[in-house]
Design a protein around this motif. Structure first.
Motif, short mmCIF file in Angstrom:
data_model
loop_
_atom_site.label_atom_id
_atom_site.label_comp_id
_atom_site.label_asym_id
_atom_site.label_seq_id
_atom_site.Cartn_x
_atom_site.Cartn_y
_atom_site.Cartn_z
N PRO A 47 0.84 -1.21 0.00
CA PRO A 47 0.00 0.00 0.00
C PRO A 47 0.87 1.26 0.00
O PRO A 47 1.85 1.35 0.73
N GLY A 48 0.53 2.19 -0.87
CA GLY A 48 1.28 3.44 -0.92
C GLY A 48 2.58 3.38 -1.68
O GLY A 48 3.40 4.29 -1.56
N THR A 49 2.79 2.35 -2.50
CA THR A 49 4.01 2.29 -3.32
C THR A 49 3.92 3.32 -4.43
O THR A 49 2.96 3.36 -5.19
N ILE A 50 4.93 4.18 -4.53
CA ILE A 50 4.88 5.27 -5.50
C ILE A 50 5.54 4.92 -6.83
O ILE A 50 5.35 5.62 -7.83
N PRO A 78 -2.88 -12.47 -10.46
CA PRO A 78 -3.02 -11.62 -9.28
C PRO A 78 -3.45 -12.40 -8.04
O PRO A 78 -4.30 -13.29 -8.11
N LEU A 79 -2.86 -12.05 -6.91
CA LEU A 79 -3.26 -12.61 -5.62
C LEU A 79 -4.24 -11.70 -4.90
O LEU A 79 -4.76 -12.05 -3.85
N SER A 90 -6.83 0.02 -11.55
CA SER A 90 -5.85 1.01 -12.01
C SER A 90 -5.24 1.77 -10.85
O SER A 90 -4.05 2.12 -10.87
N GLU A 91 -6.03 1.98 -9.77
CA GLU A 91 -5.52 2.70 -8.61
C GLU A 91 -4.46 1.91 -7.85
O GLU A 91 -3.58 2.49 -7.20
N SER A 92 -4.53 0.59 -7.91
CA SER A 92 -3.55 -0.22 -7.19
C SER A 92 -2.40 -0.68 -8.08
O SER A 92 -1.50 -1.38 -7.62
N GLY A 93 -2.42 -0.29 -9.35
CA GLY A 93 -1.28 -0.59 -10.21
C GLY A 93 -1.52 -1.71 -11.21
O GLY A 93 -0.63 -2.51 -11.47
N ALA A 94 -2.72 -1.75 -11.77
CA ALA A 94 -3.00 -2.75 -12.81
C ALA A 94 -2.03 -2.58 -13.98
O ALA A 94 -1.66 -1.45 -14.34
N VAL A 95 -1.64 -3.69 -14.58
CA VAL A 95 -0.73 -3.63 -15.72
C VAL A 95 -1.45 -3.03 -16.93
O VAL A 95 -2.62 -3.33 -17.19
N LYS A 96 -0.74 -2.18 -17.66
CA LYS A 96 -1.25 -1.56 -18.88
C LYS A 96 -0.46 -2.12 -20.06
O LYS A 96 0.76 -2.28 -19.99
N ARG A 155 -0.88 -5.04 -3.81
CA ARG A 155 -0.99 -5.49 -5.19
C ARG A 155 0.10 -6.52 -5.40
O ARG A 155 1.25 -6.19 -5.68
N ARG A 156 -0.28 -7.79 -5.23
CA ARG A 156 0.68 -8.89 -5.34
C ARG A 156 0.32 -9.75 -6.55
O ARG A 156 -0.86 -10.00 -6.81
N ALA A 157 1.34 -10.19 -7.25
CA ALA A 157 1.12 -11.06 -8.40
C ALA A 157 2.31 -11.98 -8.59
O ALA A 157 3.43 -11.65 -8.18
N ILE A 158 2.05 -13.12 -9.20
CA ILE A 158 3.10 -14.02 -9.65
C ILE A 158 3.05 -14.05 -11.17
O ILE A 158 1.98 -14.27 -11.76
#
Length: 289
Positions: free
Chosen positions: A127-130, A155-156, A161-167, A242-245
């Motif tokens: 949370p809060g990663t810039i 995604p886990l 988009s607010e949490s950093g979805a891949v574009k 926002r965690r993903a493998i």
């Protein structure tokens, strides 16, 4: 938890991948499979097996170079962690990369009779990663060539988009170039690498020279993108993780191709340009029946 696909991959989804260079597969695997990876992933944090990309960004910024970042949150700044090849040391990651439904999905999407594992990776933004994930192509970091190379993003958490979805830049897998790889949180290129500079995707999108797509996802959804597809991600401005493998797979036509300056893996001992991938380097994880 089931280790089988929850549904069949459709022809439309396969065609979307080959047309756009990315496809989002909804509710394709058991969400419990992703939840089972939460503890193994958490155990990697603050170990030498993952890199703190936020700390690396601080070092790059101190040197006066570009770091791609959003605004610093009022409630505290999070960290961006990344690591690769956990399948080699941890049973849960080995199962996820090699024995779960993921290799079968890759085979179906790539229209490949054989699937080999190149690597797994973890990508976690607290949370809060810039830090933003800079626009890049995965293929630029790999010592391979071929049309059947893909990355699966699993995604886990619920991701927006607010949490950093891949574009993803739709259709960029059909562009002619493999671009010079960068430092992932910066437009700075990796020293010694070759290739043209990646275009200014944000400016191109604003002027309608390219189309950028993104997907809100939840555990059980999987995105699959081509190794040449340009992609990036924003910061995590939410109060959730926002965690993903990610899993990187190679198909039938993939051969070794040395890319100057790109990172080499210690366990890849059989790289000979033009040769098929070696079983000891890149194990076969799925074969068409």
């Amino acid at each position: 938890m089931t280790s089988a696909l929850l549904r069949t991959i459709t022809n439309e989804e396969i065609e979307t991948f080959w047309r756009d260079g990315v496809v989002c597969l909804r509710k394709v695997v058991d969400p419990d499979l992703l939840r089972s990876m939460e503890a193994p992933l958490a155990a990697l944090f603050d170990t030498s097996e993952v890199a703190d990309l936020s700390a690396m960004g601080d070092a790059i910024a101190k040197s006066g170079n570009d770091v791609q970042r959003g605004d610093v949150p009022l409630t505290g700044r999070g960290r961006f962690f990344a690591g690769v090849d956990h399948w080699r040391e941890h049973d849960q990651f080995h199962f996820f990369a090699c024995d779960s439904p993921m290799p079968e999905i890759a085979g179906a999407i790539m229209r490949s009779s054989t699937v080999r594992l190149w690597e797994d990776s973890v990508l976690a933004k607290e949370p809060g990663t810039i830090e933003r994930t800079a626009w890049h192509q995965d293929l630029a970091y790999f010592h391979v060539e071929g049309s059947k190379v893909c990355t699966m993003w699993c995604p886990l958490d619920n991701v927006t988009s607010e949490s950093g979805a891949v574009k993803f830049v739709a259709g960029s897998h059909l562009w002619p170039d493999v671009y010079q790889p960068n430092l992932f949180i910066s437009s700075m290129v990796i020293p010694g690498t070759h290739g043209p500079a990646i275009p200014d995707i944000d400016a191109m999108a604003q002027s309608n020279e390219c189309s950028v797509v993104s997907f809100n996802t939840e555990p059980g959804d999987v995105t699959v993108h081509h190794g040449r597809t340009i992609h990036g991600a924003g910061p995590n401005t939410t109060q959730g993780f926002r965690r993903a493998i990610s899993l990187r797979y190679c198909g039938d036509d993939t051969t070794y191709f040395t890319r100057a300056g790109a990172p080499l893996k210690a366990h890849h001992r059989h790289i000979v340009d033009g040769n098929p991938l070696h079983e000891e380097d890149c194990p076969t994880v799925w074969l068409a029946s």
